[in-house]
Every structure is written in C-alpha cells, then in structure tokens.
Design a protein around this motif. Structure first.
Motif, PDB file in Angstrom:
ATOM      1  N   ASN A 107       2.240 -33.444  41.240  1.00 17.25           N
ATOM      2  CA  ASN A 107       0.866 -33.912  41.135  1.00 17.25           C
ATOM      3  C   ASN A 107       0.532 -34.336  39.712  1.00 17.25           C
ATOM      4  O   ASN A 107       1.334 -34.179  38.785  1.00 17.25           O
ATOM      5  CB  ASN A 107      -0.113 -32.838  41.632  1.00 17.25           C
ATOM      6  CG  ASN A 107       0.032 -31.525  40.874  1.00 17.25           C
ATOM      7  OD1 ASN A 107       0.261 -31.522  39.655  1.00 17.25           O
ATOM      8  ND2 ASN A 107      -0.108 -30.406  41.576  1.00 17.25           N
ATOM      9  N   SER A 108      -0.671 -34.867  39.519  1.00 17.47           N
ATOM     10  CA  SER A 108      -1.070 -35.420  38.228  1.00 17.47           C
ATOM     11  C   SER A 108      -1.053 -34.374  37.127  1.00 17.47           C
ATOM     12  O   SER A 108      -0.627 -34.652  35.992  1.00 17.47           O
ATOM     13  CB  SER A 108      -2.459 -36.047  38.341  1.00 17.47           C
ATOM     14  OG  SER A 108      -2.464 -37.089  39.291  1.00 17.47           O
ATOM     15  N   LEU A 109      -1.531 -33.169  37.434  1.00 18.45           N
ATOM     16  CA  LEU A 109      -1.543 -32.112  36.430  1.00 18.45           C
ATOM     17  C   LEU A 109      -0.119 -31.756  36.014  1.00 18.45           C
ATOM     18  O   LEU A 109       0.170 -31.560  34.822  1.00 18.45           O
ATOM     19  CB  LEU A 109      -2.264 -30.875  36.975  1.00 18.45           C
ATOM     20  CG  LEU A 109      -2.297 -29.652  36.051  1.00 18.45           C
ATOM     21  CD1 LEU A 109      -2.991 -29.987  34.730  1.00 18.45           C
ATOM     22  CD2 LEU A 109      -2.993 -28.480  36.747  1.00 18.45           C
ATOM     23  N   SER A 110       0.776 -31.711  36.980  1.00 19.23           N
ATOM     24  CA  SER A 110       2.178 -31.387  36.678  1.00 19.23           C
ATOM     25  C   SER A 110       2.828 -32.468  35.823  1.00 19.23           C
ATOM     26  O   SER A 110       3.655 -32.170  34.954  1.00 19.23           O
ATOM     27  CB  SER A 110       2.966 -31.195  37.972  1.00 19.23           C
ATOM     28  OG  SER A 110       2.468 -30.104  38.719  1.00 19.23           O
ATOM     29  N   VAL A 111       2.446 -33.742  36.056  1.00 22.97           N
ATOM     30  CA  VAL A 111       2.974 -34.827  35.227  1.00 22.97           C
ATOM     31  C   VAL A 111       2.585 -34.618  33.775  1.00 22.97           C
ATOM     32  O   VAL A 111       3.407 -34.762  32.859  1.00 22.97           O
ATOM     33  CB  VAL A 111       2.471 -36.194  35.731  1.00 22.97           C
ATOM     34  CG1 VAL A 111       2.774 -37.292  34.715  1.00 22.97           C
ATOM     35  CG2 VAL A 111       3.103 -36.534  37.074  1.00 22.97           C
ATOM     36  N   ALA A 112       1.319 -34.259  33.539  1.00 26.35           N
ATOM     37  CA  ALA A 112       0.854 -34.016  32.174  1.00 26.35           C
ATOM     38  C   ALA A 112       1.621 -32.858  31.539  1.00 26.35           C
ATOM     39  O   ALA A 112       2.023 -32.923  30.368  1.00 26.35           O
ATOM     40  CB  ALA A 112      -0.649 -33.730  32.175  1.00 26.35           C
ATOM     41  N   ILE A 113       1.836 -31.806  32.308  1.00 25.90           N
ATOM     42  CA  ILE A 113       2.535 -30.625  31.783  1.00 25.90           C
ATOM     43  C   ILE A 113       4.006 -30.947  31.505  1.00 25.90           C
ATOM     44  O   ILE A 113       4.557 -30.559  30.469  1.00 25.90           O
ATOM     45  CB  ILE A 113       2.404 -29.446  32.767  1.00 25.90           C
ATOM     46  CG1 ILE A 113       0.938 -28.990  32.848  1.00 25.90           C
ATOM     47  CG2 ILE A 113       3.295 -28.289  32.339  1.00 25.90           C
ATOM     48  CD1 ILE A 113       0.687 -27.956  33.913  1.00 25.90           C
ATOM     49  N   ILE A 114       4.647 -31.652  32.426  1.00 20.01           N
ATOM     50  CA  ILE A 114       6.068 -31.982  32.257  1.00 20.01           C
ATOM     51  C   ILE A 114       6.276 -32.879  31.038  1.00 20.01           C
ATOM     52  O   ILE A 114       7.202 -32.674  30.240  1.00 20.01           O
ATOM     53  CB  ILE A 114       6.613 -32.651  33.531  1.00 20.01           C
ATOM     54  CG1 ILE A 114       6.687 -31.638  34.674  1.00 20.01           C
ATOM     55  CG2 ILE A 114       8.001 -33.251  33.283  1.00 20.01           C
ATOM     56  CD1 ILE A 114       7.002 -32.248  36.024  1.00 20.01           C
ATOM     57  N   THR A 115       5.427 -33.890  30.890  1.00 22.52           N
ATOM     58  CA  THR A 115       5.575 -34.784  29.735  1.00 22.52           C
ATOM     59  C   THR A 115       5.291 -34.048  28.428  1.00 22.52           C
ATOM     60  O   THR A 115       5.948 -34.307  27.409  1.00 22.52           O
ATOM     61  CB  THR A 115       4.653 -35.999  29.864  1.00 22.52           C
ATOM     62  OG1 THR A 115       3.306 -35.567  30.148  1.00 22.52           O
ATOM     63  CG2 THR A 115       5.121 -36.905  31.001  1.00 22.52           C
ATOM     64  N   LEU A 116       4.336 -33.125  28.454  1.00 25.88           N
ATOM     65  CA  LEU A 116       4.068 -32.330  27.252  1.00 25.88           C
ATOM     66  C   LEU A 116       5.254 -31.437  26.928  1.00 25.88           C
ATOM     67  O   LEU A 116       5.676 -31.328  25.758  1.00 25.88           O
ATOM     68  CB  LEU A 116       2.807 -31.483  27.456  1.00 25.88           C
ATOM     69  CG  LEU A 116       2.450 -30.515  26.317  1.00 25.88           C
ATOM     70  CD1 LEU A 116       2.225 -31.274  25.016  1.00 25.88           C
ATOM     71  CD2 LEU A 116       1.221 -29.687  26.683  1.00 25.88           C
ATOM     72  N   ALA A 117       5.824 -30.806  27.940  1.00 24.08           N
ATOM     73  CA  ALA A 117       6.996 -29.945  27.727  1.00 24.08           C
ATOM     74  C   ALA A 117       8.178 -30.753  27.190  1.00 24.08           C
ATOM     75  O   ALA A 117       8.915 -30.289  26.314  1.00 24.08           O
ATOM     76  CB  ALA A 117       7.377 -29.253  29.035  1.00 24.08           C
TER      77      ALA A 117
END
Length: 592
Positions: free
Chosen positions: A119-129
């Motif tokens: 989901n969108s939130l996970s995309v933000a977290i993955i790219t930040l990680a």
C-alpha cells in the motif's frame, strides 16, 4: 493524447511568463557575480531532483522518500565511470551510465513494491528504509578495498576530484543545467498529456477503477517510478559535476525530507512548482544562514507550516490560479454526433447467442469458518440479461467480487468464453471483455465526463476515431452529453451511476457486470436505468446484482435467487414472486 479544443484566442499568453523567465535566466551569467551564479546552478539542480518527486507523487500518486537513493546512485556511478575513463568522452559515458543505474535501481525497487501490491504507506516506508540503507552502506566504504578501478568511494568523505561534465566552465555549466532542466520539464509536460500520462494520473485519482477498466496499474506505476528515478539520477550527476564531489550525505534523512518540503512548498500539482519550491527554500536557507544561523531550522519550520495552512496546494498552483483569472481560458471537449460504426474491438457477436458465455462450477468462498459462497453451479447464456437477488447475507456481493477477480475463490472454477479465468486478475478479465460497474459509484471525481469515458475506451480501442464514435454513442445512451465537460464530482448520484455504467459499456463488452445500478436512485431515475440496461443487453450479456425488486420486475430478466451462499431457485420474476419459499426467506422465516 486526449483531443480537445482551446477556444480562447489568447491561449499563448499562458506561456508568456515562462518564456520571459527562461530568457532572463539565460542572461543571468551576464549580470551576476560568480558566487550567485554557482548558487543559482545548485538551485536548479535541486529543482530537478524535486521535479522527479513532483512527477512521481503529483502525477502518479506515489509518495517516495527514495528519490535521493537514485540521486546518489546516479552521482556515484558518474563519478566511478568518469574517474576511470578520465576524458571528456568519459564524462559523457558517465552521464549515460549514471542515468541507467538510477533507472535500473528504480525498476528493481518499484517491481517488488508494485507487483508485491504494497500500500501507499508501505511504499513511503520502504523507500525511506532504502535511503537509510544506502546512507549507512556508503559510510563504510572508506578502505582501499572499496575502490572501483581508479575511483575510491571514500566513505564519509565521499568521492573527490570528480570531473565536470564535458569539462564545462562555470557559466557554460549553468547554461547546460538550464537547458537540461527546461528540456526535462517540457518532456514531462508532454508525457503528462500523453495516454500514459493520463492513465498514470488516473491511477492517482482512482487506482481501483483504473484496474477494473483493464489497465495493469502495477506496470503503469512502475513506468512512472522509473521515469522519476531517471530524473533523480540525472540530478545526482549534475550535483556531482557542480561540486566535483559526492558523499553519503546525499542519502541522509535530512536530504530526503528536504526534497519533500521543496515539492510541498512549490505545489505537487504543477511540475514547474518543483523549481519554484526548491529555489524559495534554498534562497531562504542561505539568507537565514547569514542572519540567524542557529534559528534557521525553527524559522523554516514555521514558514513551512504557514505555507501549508495558507496555500495548501502550494505556491505554484496559487500563482497559476491568479494568472488564469487574468488571462481566462476554457478548455472544452467535444464528440461527433454521427452514429458510430457497428463494429468494435470487443464485439458480442463473436460469441453466438444461446451458448454459455459464463459458467460457475462448485464455486466456494470462505471467510474464516463462514462459507459466504458454498458450492454454486450456474450458467449464463450469451446475449441475455440476468439478475441475481437474495436477502442480506445471501452471498450476492461475494459472487460478484469472485466474478470480477477482486476475490479469489476458496475452491471451484470460473469459465468465461470457453476459457478458465479463475486465477486471472481484474485487469486481465477486463482485457478479455468483462466490464464492471460497482455498487457505489466509482468514477474519477477530479476528471470530466469526457475524460472518464476516454480513459474507459482507450485501453480497448486504440483507434482514436472509433473510440470517439463509441464515446459519442454511449454518452447519448446515458443522457450526459450536456454534462460532457462537467467534473464528475458535481454530478448527481444518479448521473454518477449512469456515468459508471457508460464507462463499463463504452467498449461494447461481451459481459457486463452491474452491482446494484439503481442504488440511491429516485423512482424516475430507476425507470430510466431499466431502459438503459435493456438497451445495453441488446449487445452484451448483462448480469445485475440488485435489491430493488421493482427494477428486476421491469427489466424482465431471468432471475437467480441466492440464499446462504447457494442457489435457492431460478426463473422469471413472476415465477419467483409466486414462490412461497422465496417469500419466507425474504421475511426471515425458516423454510424446511
């Protein structure tokens, strides 16, 4: 491209501010000192990085904290190649390799995210990680073992003495950055108006509807993400050339956050807002650094809050809105009035009437210990209309979602047009001629009626003339020609229902699935919908899931009654209404 007319004769005036600004920027080296010119170059490079996020986020709806990953990888790749080849040609090769490495990194990361359905939130977290991983990884590259040929990665200090692209001087490099930035901006403006750009924007507005129309949203998002990665990589290369060095700090959380701030301030709905946001924040940071260095983060934070509250869309959209009031221009869409060709890319005539077009065998779906659908066997003949009814909890919506591919069956098989489609995804079913209208109107609220229908037809009808003719036919059938240029958001509930039906029917599908098409409609709207569905049933097999018994009776279709996830009885509406068992079920009485 979506064809449209621009009736206002002063349309070219909208480009005037940009042309004047470009002219002034090209003359800047003749009017400022070296320090100002170097700073201006950096601001444009920052704007190019911000542009990568503006495209990915503002057009594609993908919020990425990872643009600095591609920025840094592009810069490092350029440094490695240019130091090993050590020539003017080597810097050109480094440019190509750097952009390619950044694009490849975006493709790999995007593939796992989008095809993994995060989901969108996970995309933000993955790219930040990913950003943090790269930061810590490049911090550890200070030893001799971390040399690639003649290029030392340098650990915390980074790569040093990297050659400037084509060995350009300060002024020449500034002009090169201006030309490249302008070229990328204009290319993205063109891409945004292409079919790919419109579909990417459609994914941002309503991802579910886009998939149900037949677009592979995973592939569309991946393409958009790769374009953003390539632009970020290009910005990283120019940044490396600007400072003749690149270090791990380009991957830092501060840099990632700063890119998002540039985009928010500039306004993500306007591509050129990326440059405006970056220039404003960078110029303000430089000024505060000389007069209030310790308080700079606090002051910047306060200013950001004020801008977000006062101009929630950003500075660039506010300026554009003001200019549009000064030089008003109305864009409008039109459709032909001549009758469309009788042929279409998805023709119901390819399946002979009277033969099964859809077959369900032992279809089951379980949620925990509850069987919502428990062994359904049904056949639907081509060229007919059908209704599925039943009390609440009978399994109607579950069956509908199994047919559309939004749910996978626990067991059983679905065959359509002679092939098994049980494992196919929604967009794959749509590409085979299955069109869907959901229970709650699911249209593109931000787009006009024309644009909604255009997107629905584009995936199946590549020929533009044929597409416009079929759009003209369907817009008259649903009665929305006078609302053609109205945003879907201002339509009444009934008009939104008709628009979604039109979107589902514009391609002449073989199978048309309608989930409660009269939900929330008035009596008059319901009767109009009856006539609409009857007209569509003349060229497509139509299956309607409905609660409104009067609608079912007026439609005159064959009826299937579901009870507790199983087929209870079938027949005409008159036969069903006379069945005492059905009355007992609807009244909530047990029947033995």
């Amino acid at each position: 491209m979506i064809p449209f007319k621009l009736p206002h004769p002063r349309q070219m005036l909208h480009a005037l501010p940009g042309l004047l600004l470009l002219g002034l920027l090209l003359l800047l080296p003749l009017a400022v000192d070296l320090f100002t010119l170097v700073n201006s170059t950096y601001w444009f490079i920052s704007g190019l990085l911000a542009l990568s996020l503006t495209f990915v986020w503002g057009v594609g709806g993908i919020f990425s904290f990872g643009q600095t990953v591609f920025f840094g990888l592009g810069g490092y790749a350029y440094g490695v190649v240019s130091q090993n080849l050590d020539s003017v040609v080597g810097t050109g090769v480094g440019l190509v390799v750097g952009v390619a490495i950044a694009s490849l990194a975006a493709a790999i990361l995007g593939y796992f995210m989008f095809y993994g359905r995060v989901n969108s939130l996970s995309v933000a977290i993955i790219t930040l990680a990913t950003t943090l991983i790269c930061y810590n990884l490049f911090l550890t590259t200070s030893g001799e073992q971390y040399k690639i040929g003649q290029a030392a990665l340098g650990g915390f200090n980074g790569m040093q003495r990297v050659s400037t692209l084509l060995n350009l001087g300060v002024a020449e490099f500034y002009w090169f950055v201006i030309v490249v930035s302008t070229g990328v901006l204009l290319s993205l403006q063109w891409l945004r108006r292409s079919q790919l750009g419109w579909v990417l924007n459609a994914v941002r507005v309503n991802e579910e509807r886009t998939e149900l129309l037949g677009y592979d949203v995973r592939a569309i998002k991946l393409i958009g993400f790769c374009v953003g990665g390539a632009i970020a990589g290009l910005a990283g290369i120019l940044h490396t050339c600007w400072g003749n060095t690149i270090g791990p700090t380009v991957f830092s959380i501060n840099q990632s956050t700063l890119v998002a701030i540039w985009v928010i301030v500039g306004g993500r709905s306007k591509l050129w807002g990326a440059f405006l946001g970056a220039a404003l924040i960078q110029a303000l940071s430089n000024y505060l650094g000389t007069v209030a260095q310790q308080a700079t983060p606090l002051i910047l934070g306060i200013i950001l809050v004020v801008i977000v509250l006062g101009l929630p869309e950003g500075v660039a959209p506010a300026l554009a809105s003001f200019w549009n009031r000064v030089v008003p221009t109305i864009s409008y869409f039109s459709l032909p009035t001549s009758p469309p060709s009788p042929t279409s890319p998805i023709s119901p005539l390819s399946h002979p009437p009277g033969q099964p077009i859809l077959e369900l065998y032992g279809l089951k779906r379980r949620f925990g210990n509850f069987w919502a659908v428990n062994g359904i066997d049904l056949q639907f003949q081509a060229g007919q209309a059908y209704c599925i009814i039943g009390p609440n909890g009978a399994g109607k919506s579950t069956v509908f979602n199994l047919l559309t591919g939004r749910l996978a069956p626990t067991s059983g098989q679905i065959r359509y047009d002679g092939s098994t489609i049980t494992a196919l995804m929604p967009h794959e079913r749509a590409q085979r001629g299955i069109s869907i209208k959901l229970q709650v109107p699911n249209v593109y609220q931000e787009l006009t009626v024309y644009e909604n229908l255009w997107l629905a037809g584009a995936v199946h009808i590549p020929n533009l003339k044929q597409r416009l003719l079929q759009m003209a036919e369907i817009v008259d059938i649903i009665g929305l020609r006078d609302r053609l240029n109205a945003p879907a958001s201002i339509l009444s509930h009934g008009e939104k229902q008709w628009l979604e039906i039109g979107m589902a029917a514009v391609t002449h599908p073989k199978l048309l699935l309608l989930d409660e098409p009269t939900g929330g409609m008035s009596r008059g709207e319901t009767l109009k919908t009856v006539a609409l569905v009857q007209q569509l049933a003349q060229r497509s097999t139509v299956i309607v899931v409905e609660h409104d018994m009067e609608f079912v009776r007026q439609l005159g279709a064959d009826v299937t009654v579901l009870v507790q996830g199983q087929v209870f009885t079938q027949g005409s509406m008159d036969t069903i209404q006379q069945d005492e068992r059905v009355r007992s079920v609807y009244l909530g009485k047990a029947y033995a």
